[in-house]
Motif scaffolding. Structure first.
Motif, PDB file in Angstrom:
ATOM      1  N   ASP A 194       0.823  -1.219   0.000  1.00  0.00           N
ATOM      2  CA  ASP A 194       0.000   0.000   0.000  1.00  0.00           C
ATOM      3  C   ASP A 194       0.855   1.265   0.000  1.00  0.00           C
ATOM      4  O   ASP A 194       0.513   2.271   0.636  1.00  0.00           O
ATOM      5  CB  ASP A 194      -0.958   0.006   1.200  1.00  0.00           C
ATOM      6  CG  ASP A 194      -1.944  -1.151   1.171  1.00  0.00           C
ATOM      7  OD1 ASP A 194      -2.297  -1.598   0.061  1.00  0.00           O
ATOM      8  OD2 ASP A 194      -2.335  -1.630   2.254  1.00  0.00           O
ATOM      9  N   GLY A 195       2.005   1.196  -0.687  1.00  0.00           N
ATOM     10  CA  GLY A 195       2.845   2.371  -0.841  1.00  0.00           C
ATOM     11  C   GLY A 195       3.823   2.624   0.280  1.00  0.00           C
ATOM     12  O   GLY A 195       4.588   3.600   0.226  1.00  0.00           O
ATOM     13  N   PHE A 196       3.828   1.761   1.318  1.00  0.00           N
ATOM     14  CA  PHE A 196       4.713   1.985   2.457  1.00  0.00           C
ATOM     15  C   PHE A 196       5.514   0.725   2.784  1.00  0.00           C
ATOM     16  O   PHE A 196       5.089  -0.396   2.504  1.00  0.00           O
ATOM     17  CB  PHE A 196       3.908   2.414   3.691  1.00  0.00           C
ATOM     18  CG  PHE A 196       3.270   3.767   3.544  1.00  0.00           C
ATOM     19  CD1 PHE A 196       3.990   4.929   3.792  1.00  0.00           C
ATOM     20  CD2 PHE A 196       1.948   3.870   3.142  1.00  0.00           C
ATOM     21  CE1 PHE A 196       3.402   6.169   3.652  1.00  0.00           C
ATOM     22  CE2 PHE A 196       1.353   5.112   2.993  1.00  0.00           C
ATOM     23  CZ  PHE A 196       2.076   6.271   3.249  1.00  0.00           C
ATOM     24  N   VAL A 197       6.664   0.927   3.403  1.00  0.00           N
ATOM     25  CA  VAL A 197       7.532  -0.179   3.807  1.00  0.00           C
ATOM     26  C   VAL A 197       6.936  -0.889   5.013  1.00  0.00           C
ATOM     27  O   VAL A 197       6.598  -0.252   6.019  1.00  0.00           O
ATOM     28  CB  VAL A 197       8.944   0.346   4.149  1.00  0.00           C
ATOM     29  CG1 VAL A 197       9.811  -0.775   4.728  1.00  0.00           C
ATOM     30  CG2 VAL A 197       9.602   0.956   2.930  1.00  0.00           C
ATOM     31  N   THR A 198       6.796  -2.212   4.912  1.00  0.00           N
ATOM     32  CA  THR A 198       6.337  -3.002   6.060  1.00  0.00           C
ATOM     33  C   THR A 198       7.417  -3.959   6.553  1.00  0.00           C
ATOM     34  O   THR A 198       7.273  -4.554   7.620  1.00  0.00           O
ATOM     35  CB  THR A 198       5.078  -3.817   5.716  1.00  0.00           C
ATOM     36  OG1 THR A 198       5.378  -4.712   4.632  1.00  0.00           O
ATOM     37  CG2 THR A 198       3.926  -2.902   5.322  1.00  0.00           C
ATOM     38  N   ALA A 199       8.502  -4.104   5.762  1.00  0.00           N
ATOM     39  CA  ALA A 199       9.584  -4.989   6.172  1.00  0.00           C
ATOM     40  C   ALA A 199      10.841  -4.650   5.380  1.00  0.00           C
ATOM     41  O   ALA A 199      10.789  -3.995   4.335  1.00  0.00           O
ATOM     42  CB  ALA A 199       9.206  -6.451   5.959  1.00  0.00           C
ATOM     43  N   ALA A 200      11.979  -5.106   5.897  1.00  0.00           N
ATOM     44  CA  ALA A 200      13.253  -4.944   5.203  1.00  0.00           C
ATOM     45  C   ALA A 200      14.103  -6.174   5.466  1.00  0.00           C
ATOM     46  O   ALA A 200      14.072  -6.752   6.564  1.00  0.00           O
ATOM     47  CB  ALA A 200      13.986  -3.693   5.677  1.00  0.00           C
ATOM     48  N   ALA A 201      14.849  -6.596   4.453  1.00  0.00           N
ATOM     49  CA  ALA A 201      15.765  -7.726   4.593  1.00  0.00           C
ATOM     50  C   ALA A 201      17.117  -7.314   4.052  1.00  0.00           C
ATOM     51  O   ALA A 201      17.216  -6.460   3.169  1.00  0.00           O
ATOM     52  CB  ALA A 201      15.235  -8.940   3.832  1.00  0.00           C
TER      53      ALA A 201
ATOM     54  N   HIS B 252       9.412   0.664  14.645  1.00  0.00           N
ATOM     55  CA  HIS B 252       8.989   0.608  16.042  1.00  0.00           C
ATOM     56  C   HIS B 252       8.410   1.945  16.485  1.00  0.00           C
ATOM     57  O   HIS B 252       7.455   1.998  17.270  1.00  0.00           O
ATOM     58  CB  HIS B 252      10.174   0.235  16.935  1.00  0.00           C
ATOM     59  CG  HIS B 252       9.853   0.230  18.398  1.00  0.00           C
ATOM     60  ND1 HIS B 252       9.988   1.343  19.196  1.00  0.00           N
ATOM     61  CD2 HIS B 252       9.376  -0.751  19.212  1.00  0.00           C
ATOM     62  CE1 HIS B 252       9.620   1.051  20.424  1.00  0.00           C
ATOM     63  NE2 HIS B 252       9.253  -0.209  20.471  1.00  0.00           N
ATOM     64  N   SER B 253       8.967   3.042  15.987  1.00  0.00           N
ATOM     65  CA  SER B 253       8.497   4.378  16.381  1.00  0.00           C
ATOM     66  C   SER B 253       7.126   4.709  15.809  1.00  0.00           C
ATOM     67  O   SER B 253       6.492   5.688  16.218  1.00  0.00           O
ATOM     68  CB  SER B 253       9.499   5.442  15.925  1.00  0.00           C
ATOM     69  OG  SER B 253       9.486   5.577  14.510  1.00  0.00           O
ATOM     70  N   GLY B 254       6.649   3.900  14.843  1.00  0.00           N
ATOM     71  CA  GLY B 254       5.353   4.141  14.228  1.00  0.00           C
ATOM     72  C   GLY B 254       5.420   5.009  12.991  1.00  0.00           C
ATOM     73  O   GLY B 254       4.393   5.247  12.330  1.00  0.00           O
ATOM     74  N   LYS B 255       6.609   5.489  12.646  1.00  0.00           N
ATOM     75  CA  LYS B 255       6.760   6.333  11.459  1.00  0.00           C
ATOM     76  C   LYS B 255       6.646   5.459  10.197  1.00  0.00           C
ATOM     77  O   LYS B 255       7.230   4.376  10.123  1.00  0.00           O
ATOM     78  CB  LYS B 255       8.086   7.053  11.456  1.00  0.00           C
ATOM     79  CG  LYS B 255       8.275   8.001  10.273  1.00  0.00           C
ATOM     80  CD  LYS B 255       9.651   8.632  10.286  1.00  0.00           C
ATOM     81  CE  LYS B 255       9.818   9.652   9.162  1.00  0.00           C
ATOM     82  NZ  LYS B 255       9.586   9.078   7.830  1.00  0.00           N
ATOM     83  N   GLN B 256       5.913   5.914   9.231  1.00  0.00           N
ATOM     84  CA  GLN B 256       5.779   5.201   7.977  1.00  0.00           C
ATOM     85  C   GLN B 256       6.862   5.642   6.999  1.00  0.00           C
ATOM     86  O   GLN B 256       7.184   6.827   6.896  1.00  0.00           O
ATOM     87  CB  GLN B 256       4.406   5.425   7.355  1.00  0.00           C
ATOM     88  CG  GLN B 256       3.273   4.738   8.112  1.00  0.00           C
ATOM     89  CD  GLN B 256       1.955   4.824   7.367  1.00  0.00           C
ATOM     90  OE1 GLN B 256       1.579   5.870   6.863  1.00  0.00           O
ATOM     91  NE2 GLN B 256       1.235   3.718   7.304  1.00  0.00           N
TER      92      GLN B 256
END
Length: 493
Positions: A459-466, A482-486
């Protein structure tokens, strides 16, 4: 001692992470949170308290004074030699819900139940705590089943028996629950006994469903669920032909760990229903290519039809394509299902897979009943509150901690960013967040140099990183999430 300067303030703490001994001087610092560089455990630099698992112990703190431009740290030598501090923040006083004559019953002997028991004690509860598990072992570090297969069971234990005794935690081993009467608040066990409770935690874990495959009952067909399984696989790994069913972290780690005694062995990995979007397949398959270079053959997007045997032992794996693979040993790592069959016929809410539905307090729909770990499906903030089951040690520990706080009516919500880790052929792989349902990826770094970071976009935002060999960046992303920033796709790029 680790000396930390945060703007003009100084803190002095233990220098090694209590989890696996990682040097915290190489960690990631953001404001007052210090993140372990290896496995993502977080600590408060002012108090040493755990702010993110998997560490079970917090850090010792030492007195710091600044005089005439010099920083002085004062510590007792005895404290400096201690391996860990076996407490979180100690809260005096009793919980407002549980009374000291009450009984808390924990079903399961994994990290979710262990952390729940320890948190109850740390928060001042002095009533009875019972941990009942169908296993014969104390709670142990399950990641070592595939990472350090040569260890004895007792070397994997997270706590010694003396620790549980000292904190008044009763451990009932080889005690499997078969039914629960929620109205009478009573659990019945396989041996015919029963136990009443005031508060109940269901943390019974998960199991493989592979037994439905024809030939799954043959000898030398192994599952990795207990220390005994780990030892058996390591012994059998000297055989020539090893077939690993599944190509997850578990499957790929298994091949590395088992190759040491038999580097010339032929290895085949069968991936069940493993599909990658075409635009990112090369990025995601690179770890597999690393193993291919070491002689592992991958059979992607296929299924295992059956296992055939000779003299009662597995001899051949037959794929859905008709191809036949010689197999002296078969190791199964294809995922799991919740251990919740004993709840069938009760009013507790479960999804189609059998996972128990909980809220962010780890509460079920039944009063005084909580659930945690692999057996649950819970709302994931990174997925906009959509439910998911995340089978991971750090997540299970967070579940157990939150369940205990809410048994005591602390009204605490679950707030954790999943952080996965492994090392493959000397190269570190890290993954933070929850990429379920991602529709796009952004690559930073170099595939050729085997050092890169991948963002997963939903949906246009990062939800994970590897990452591969790019650990600090994943720690940074974990802290931002963790901070809630998108983080938008454009920011990721």
């Amino acid at each position: 001692v680790l000396l930390v300067r945060n703007r003009k303030d100084f803190s002095a703490l233990g220098s090694k992470c209590p989890h696996y001994g990682a040097p915290l001087s190489k960690g990631f610092l953001k404001r007052e949170r210090l993140r372990c560089p290896w496995h993502g455990a977080c600590f408060n630099i002012k108090t040493g308290d755990i702010e993110e698992y998997p560490s079970l112990d917090c850090l010792p703190c030492f007195k710091v004074t600044v005089k005439d431009g010099k920083v002085f740290v004062t510590a007792k030598k005895k404290v400096l030699t201690l391996p860990a501090v076996t407490k979180h923040k100690q809260h005096l006083g009793l919980g407002r819900c549980l009374l000291n004559r009450d009984t808390v019953l924990l079903l399961g002997g994994g990290v979710a139940a262990l952390v729940c028991a320890e948190t109850l004690r740390q928060e001042g509860f002095t009533g009875r705590i019972i941990m009942a598990t169908k296993e014969k072992h104390l709670p142990y570090d399950k990641s070592k089943l595939s990472k350090e297969m040569n260890l004895k069971a007792e070397d994997m234990y997270l706590r010694k028996p003396e620790f549980l005794d000292a904190h008044g935690i009763e451990l009932w081993t080889e005690k499997e629950a078969v039914s629960v009467d929620f109205q009478k608040q009573k659990v019945c066990f396989m041996d015919g006994s029963s136990q009443k409770y005031h508060q109940l935690l269901i943390a019974t874990g998960s199991h493989s469903s592979f037994l439905k495959v024809p030939g799954a009952d043959l000898q030398n067909v192994c599952f990795l669920q207990t220390p005994e399984d780990s030892s058996k696989i390591l012994q059998l790994a000297t055989r020539k032909n090893l077939v690993i069913i599944g190509a997850s972290f578990i499957g790929t780690r298994l091949d590395q760990a088992s190759r040491h005694p038999a580097p010339a062995r032929d290895t085949n990995a069968i991936s069940l229903h493993l599909e990658f979007p075409s635009e990112s397949s090369n990025r995601l398959l690179l770890p597999f290519q690393m193993l291919q270079n070491k002689g592992v053959k991958f059979y992607m997007k296929t299924e295992l039809r059956e296992l055939k045997g000779k003299d009662g032992k597995v001899a051949e794996a037959v794929l859905s394509s008709g191809e036949k693979l010689p197999a002296d040993v078969v190791v199964v790592g294809i995922g799991v299902f919740p251990n919740s069959a004993f709840l069938k016929g009760t009013s507790i809410a479960r999804d189609d897979s059998g996972a128990i539905l909980v809220d962010l307090h780890m509460r079920t729909n039944i009063p005084n009943v909580f659930a945690a770990g692999d057996v649950v499906s819970f709302p994931v903030a990174l997925l906009n509150g959509d439910r998911s089951s995340i089978h991971h040690q750090q997540v299970a520990e967070a579940h157990g901690h939150i369940a205990a706080l809410n048994m005591l009516r602390k009204e605490k919500n679950l707030h954790t960013v999943p952080f996965f880790w492994t090392t493959m052929l000397g190269k570190s792989i890290r993954y933070a967040g929850c990429g379920k349902g991602y529709t796009d990826t952004v690559l930073k770094g170099s595939l050729e140099q085997e050092k890169f970071l991948i963002f997963y976009i939903r949906d246009g935002f990062v939800t994970a990183a590897a990452s591969l060999n790019c650990d600090p960046m994943v720690s940074l992303i974990a802290e931002v999430l963790h901070s809630g920033k998108q983080i938008s796709k454009e920011e990721a790029e």
